[in-house]
Design an enzyme around this catalytic site. Structure first.
Site, short mmCIF file in Angstrom:
data_model
loop_
_atom_site.label_atom_id
_atom_site.label_comp_id
_atom_site.label_asym_id
_atom_site.label_seq_id
_atom_site.Cartn_x
_atom_site.Cartn_y
_atom_site.Cartn_z
N GLU A 112 -17.41 19.74 9.16
CA GLU A 112 -16.35 20.05 8.19
C GLU A 112 -16.05 18.80 7.38
OE1 GLU A 112 -13.18 21.01 10.78
OE2 GLU A 112 -14.06 22.92 11.39
N LYS A 114 -13.90 15.92 5.99
CA LYS A 114 -12.67 15.27 6.43
C LYS A 114 -11.82 15.09 5.18
CE LYS A 114 -10.99 11.63 9.46
NZ LYS A 114 -9.86 11.22 8.68
N ASP A 116 -8.81 13.99 2.90
CA ASP A 116 -7.92 12.84 2.93
C ASP A 116 -6.53 13.26 2.45
OD1 ASP A 116 -7.22 10.28 3.39
OD2 ASP A 116 -8.15 9.44 1.61
N TYR A 223 -8.15 23.63 9.71
CA TYR A 223 -9.40 23.24 10.35
C TYR A 223 -9.39 23.29 11.87
CZ TYR A 223 -6.82 18.81 10.23
OH TYR A 223 -5.86 17.85 10.33
N LYS A 312 -17.20 8.55 9.07
CA LYS A 312 -16.44 8.07 7.91
C LYS A 312 -17.37 7.62 6.80
CE LYS A 312 -12.41 6.58 8.25
NZ LYS A 312 -11.04 6.94 8.04
N CYS A 406 -12.62 -19.75 -26.74
CA CYS A 406 -13.66 -19.04 -26.01
C CYS A 406 -14.37 -20.00 -25.04
CB CYS A 406 -14.67 -18.45 -26.99
SG CYS A 406 -16.09 -17.71 -26.18
N CYS A 409 -18.21 -20.45 -26.37
CA CYS A 409 -18.62 -21.12 -27.61
C CYS A 409 -17.55 -22.06 -28.16
CB CYS A 409 -19.00 -20.08 -28.67
SG CYS A 409 -17.61 -19.12 -29.27
N CYS A 424 -13.07 -13.19 -29.71
CA CYS A 424 -13.66 -14.49 -29.96
C CYS A 424 -14.07 -14.51 -31.43
CB CYS A 424 -14.88 -14.67 -29.06
SG CYS A 424 -16.01 -15.95 -29.62
N CYS A 430 -21.75 -17.22 -30.49
CA CYS A 430 -21.21 -17.17 -29.12
C CYS A 430 -22.28 -16.64 -28.16
CB CYS A 430 -19.97 -16.27 -29.07
SG CYS A 430 -19.31 -16.14 -27.40
S1 IVH Z 1 -9.88 17.85 13.60
C1 IVH Z 1 -8.86 17.35 17.86
N1 IVH Z 1 -10.84 18.39 11.22
O1 IVH Z 1 -8.38 13.51 10.36
C2 IVH Z 1 -9.19 17.61 16.43
N2 IVH Z 1 -9.25 16.62 11.39
O2 IVH Z 1 -8.24 11.40 12.88
C3 IVH Z 1 -8.41 16.73 15.54
N3 IVH Z 1 -8.68 15.57 9.25
O3 IVH Z 1 -5.23 13.49 11.74
C4 IVH Z 1 -8.54 16.89 14.11
N4 IVH Z 1 -9.97 16.83 7.98
O4 IVH Z 1 -5.46 14.72 9.60
C5 IVH Z 1 -10.01 17.61 11.93
N5 IVH Z 1 -11.75 19.03 9.17
C6 IVH Z 1 -10.92 18.24 9.88
C7 IVH Z 1 -10.14 17.24 9.27
C8 IVH Z 1 -9.31 16.44 10.08
C9 IVH Z 1 -9.09 15.84 8.00
C10 IVH Z 1 -7.74 14.49 9.60
C11 IVH Z 1 -6.56 14.95 10.41
C12 IVH Z 1 -6.48 14.05 11.61
C13 IVH Z 1 -7.49 12.99 11.31
C14 IVH Z 1 -8.28 12.70 12.57
#
Ligand code: IVH
Length: 672
Positions: A112, A114, A116, A223, A312, A406, A409, A424, A430
């Site tokens: 999935e 991640k 932000d 998620y 990450k 400058c 030059c 300049c 230059c």
């Molecule tokens: S799973 C035990 N899935 O990442 C499962 N986390 O350090 C725990 N996050 O605080 C989380 N996308 O805010 C999971 N697809 C995703 C995610 C996700 C973002 C964030 C979440 C959590 C941090 C994990």
């Protein structure tokens, strides 16, 4: 006859359904106006019958302000964090640890994005949203129910057969476009601006007044199932996500169940490539063991599940010391300040310099020499200084001022009053300006000479082998052979690149020469009409101004450039060095870059061609055709019965919407 009560229930069902199509599936069936008609009818009926108002009614998203503090919420199950991995090797090690425990590899993985944003926990009891909370420290969060209710992709009531109790975890986020729009509004109102979409999302969710949260255009992706009681027995994480989706919750479509670690790695690679095309910020891929019984067997460490890791992506922002501020003189003489940084890894590359854009921008951000600064590098974008970390200032930081002369030059640098940039005054004496001039000439936006970048230009300048663009075409292989890194192979490659650039279309040559106000479109118009650089240079100013799409400012600039003896000498020298100054064939045959840099989305039905043909026509002309409207879209082409979400989105982002006639004209003439 239907009673008010029945009609109210009917309207609510319709509004829930259409809200779900729009916010969760992104596939609306009715227009926004049609939706508003239904909503207004419901509001009216509820006003007349206040006793019939229920908290899950689509009219009840925005409530009154909450108290001073968000009430603490004890999570029913603690929220763990995730262990991070940063390389394929670490994924292998993770799998090995699991094999040791299970005696075999886990039965499949789920990948999935991640997201932000800000982690939240949403509780539904018998299908009704009863509580929303922040993650907090994992054990205790804050009650943000009133604010979560304002997020349109959070259903107030689940659809279908709802379980007795459901606790889902997800991420609240702010799309890039909403983030930029919010910061624009904040700046206008003289309020603080947010450093990134995550901070903006977190700040918006923790508003005392849900009315403010409601204006922030937040979204949610769920998620994880935290708790499920009185629902079906499900064996895999990916199936749980499908189940949640079926209940009307928003699950990210980029999620994928894969068989093994190779599948995981391929998914990560794809996710990272697509990172900058997304409408929201992602910072990695979360990999979960898909089988819930495997998850149970693997269990948890003191802080994280053993069955999941976060891969990450390289961080795109870092803090480092700004050691100095210097200026660069561009090919037009413009002085641009840039930061000399304590080298730092950002977005997967080492960064030692970052742009500060211009003097005003630098003042606005109040960046000082010696500051700890936030440096950002996203994708191919040039690294930039976002701003100083004011809280760690020591008082020894130095304010910066534009130098009076400058550094390259020695001529004065002046900034005429009312102008944004300082320049300049050294002209082509230059060395910095010459260097940038040559670079532009050889770059993709110019004659596109392969292998001629800054490094080679610096060597050629240092060894006095070139002084102007025409000298490039007079280079002899033996002049280069023997310099460090210049063997026969690399010299031949450069010579081939130079030879290839001798016969580019006149339009390209015009762009390479860097005449003020002459961009791609104007260059093509001029090339089409004059077909020869000398003929254009001999044309009268009025004649140039008479060309379609060429105004008096452009004509004056071209004319002024043309009568300058230095420029005339340069063009003569280019011709003598074997660069073609005329187009042999009509420009039409080069129509392939008519829409270069243009990204088009086509929606609805066109009369004169299919959508595929329309998209192919854009691509043939050097443009891009994509399916989703984003801030990168240049135009939305709307045929009959266009997708309302696309049109709304384009309107929100101020993206021009073309009808079929305008589109056909653009295919024919480009952007004029
Ligand atoms: S799973 C035990 N899935 O990442 C499962 N986390 O350090 C725990 N996050 O605080 C989380 N996308 O805010 C999971 N697809 C995703 C995610 C996700 C973002 C964030 C979440 C959590 C941090 C994990």
């Amino acid at each position: 006859m239907t009673t008010a009560e029945e009609r109210i229930e009917e309207l609510r069902q319709q509004l829930r359904y259409h809200g779900y199509r729009y916010h969760v599936l992104d596939e609306p069936e009715i227009s926004d106006t049609q939706y508003d008609v239904l909503l207004r009818e419901l509001v009216k009926l509820e006003e007349e019958n206040p006793l019939l108002i229920t908290p899950d009614s689509p009219t009840q998203r925005v409530g009154g302000p909450v108290g001073d503090l968000f009430a603490p919420v004890q999570h029913r199950r603690p929220l763990f964090s995730l262990d991070n991995v940063e390389a394929a090797k670490e994924l292998d090690a993770w799998e090995l640890r699991m094999i040791r425990q299970l005696g075999r590899p886990p039965d499949g993985y789920s990948c999935e994005l991640k997201i932000d944003g800000l982690a939240v926990v949403i509780t539904y009891e018998n299908g009704l949203l009863t509580r929303g909370a922040t993650r907090g420290d994992g054990t205790t969060g804050e009650d943000i129910t009133a604010n979560l209710r304002t997020i349109k992709s959070v259903p107030l009531r689940l659809i279908g057969q709802a379980p007795a109790l459901l606790e889902v975890r997800g991420e609240v986020y702010m799309p890039f476009a909403a983030f930029e729009e919010l910061n624009r509004r904040q700046t206008e109102a003289g309020l603080r601006i947010f450093a990134n979409p995550r901070n903006a999302a977190a700040g918006s969710v923790r508003q005392k007044d849900p009315g403010i949260t409601a204006t922030r255009d937040l979204g949610v992706w769920v998620y994880q199932v935290g708790l499920l009681e009185g629902g079906p027995t499900i064996k895999r994480h990916s199936e749980q996500m499908e189940y949640l989706n079926g209940l009307g919750l928003r699950v990210n479509p980029a999620s994928a169940a894969v068989k093994d670690l190779d599948g995981v790695k391929a998914n990560i690679e794809r996710a990272e490539k697509a990172r900058h095309d997304r409408e929201y910020q992602t910072d990695g891929v979360v990999v979960k063991v898909d089988s819930l019984s495997d998850q149970g067997e693997l269990g948890y460490t003191s802080h994280a599940p053993r069955w999941a890791v976060a891969f990450k992506f390289p961080a795109e922002e870092q803090v480092t010391r700004l050691n100095n501020i210097q200026i660069n003189i561009g090919r037009t003489g413009a002085a641009t300040p840039f930061a000399v940084l304590e080298p730092v890894f950002v977005g997967g590359a080492k960064v030692s310099f970052a742009t500060l854009h211009n003097e005003d921008e630098l003042r606005r951000k109040d960046v000082r020499i010696g500051d700890q600064v936030i440096v950002r590098r996203a994708g191919d974008v040039i690294p930039e200084v976002v701003g100083p970390v004011v809280s760690v200032r020591t008082g020894d930081e130095q304010e910066w001022a534009m130098p009076a002369t400058c550094p390259f030059c020695g001529n004065p640098i002046v900034r005429p009053s009312g102008e944004k940039v300082a320049r300049c005054t050294g002209g082509y004496t230059c060395p910095s300006r010459i260097r940038e001039w040559l670079f532009h000439f050889a770059s993709r936006g110019g004659l596109d000479i392969e292998g001629l970048g800054y490094k080679t230009i610096d060597l050629l300048l240092k060894e006095n082998l070139i002084r102007d663009p025409a000298d490039i075409f007079l280079l002899k292989p033996e002049q280069l052979l023997g310099y460090e890194g210049w063997g026969e192979v690399s010299v031949n490659k450069l010579m081939k690149g130079i030879d290839g650039a001798r016969h580019r279309p006149v339009a390209r040559l015009l762009m390479a020469l860097g005449i003020r106000h002459v961009g791609g479109t104007v260059a093509r118009v001029l090339a089409r009409n004059y077909r020869s650089l000398p003929r254009l240079m001999d044309a009268a100013e009025e004649d140039i101004a008479g060309q379609e799409g060429v105004g008096p400012v452009i004509a004056a600039s071209v004319h002024e450039w043309s009568i300058d003896p230095d420029n005339r000498a340069l063009v003569d020298k280019l011709g003598a060095a074997g660069v073609s100054l005329e187009d042999e064939m009509p420009e039409e045959t080069h129509a392939s870059d008519l829409l270069q840099g243009v990204t088009v989305v086509v929606t609805g039905t066109l009369n004169s061609m299919s959508r595929e043909q329309a998209e192919a026509a854009v691509v043939e002309r050097g443009g891009k055709a994509t399916s989703g409207v984003s801030k990168k879209t240049s135009f939305l082409v709307a045929g009959e019965s266009p997708g309302t979400s696309k049109v709304t989105k384009a309107e929100e982002l101020n993206i021009p919407i073309l009808d079929e006639a305008a589109f056909v004209e653009m295919l024919d003439k480009g952007l004029s």
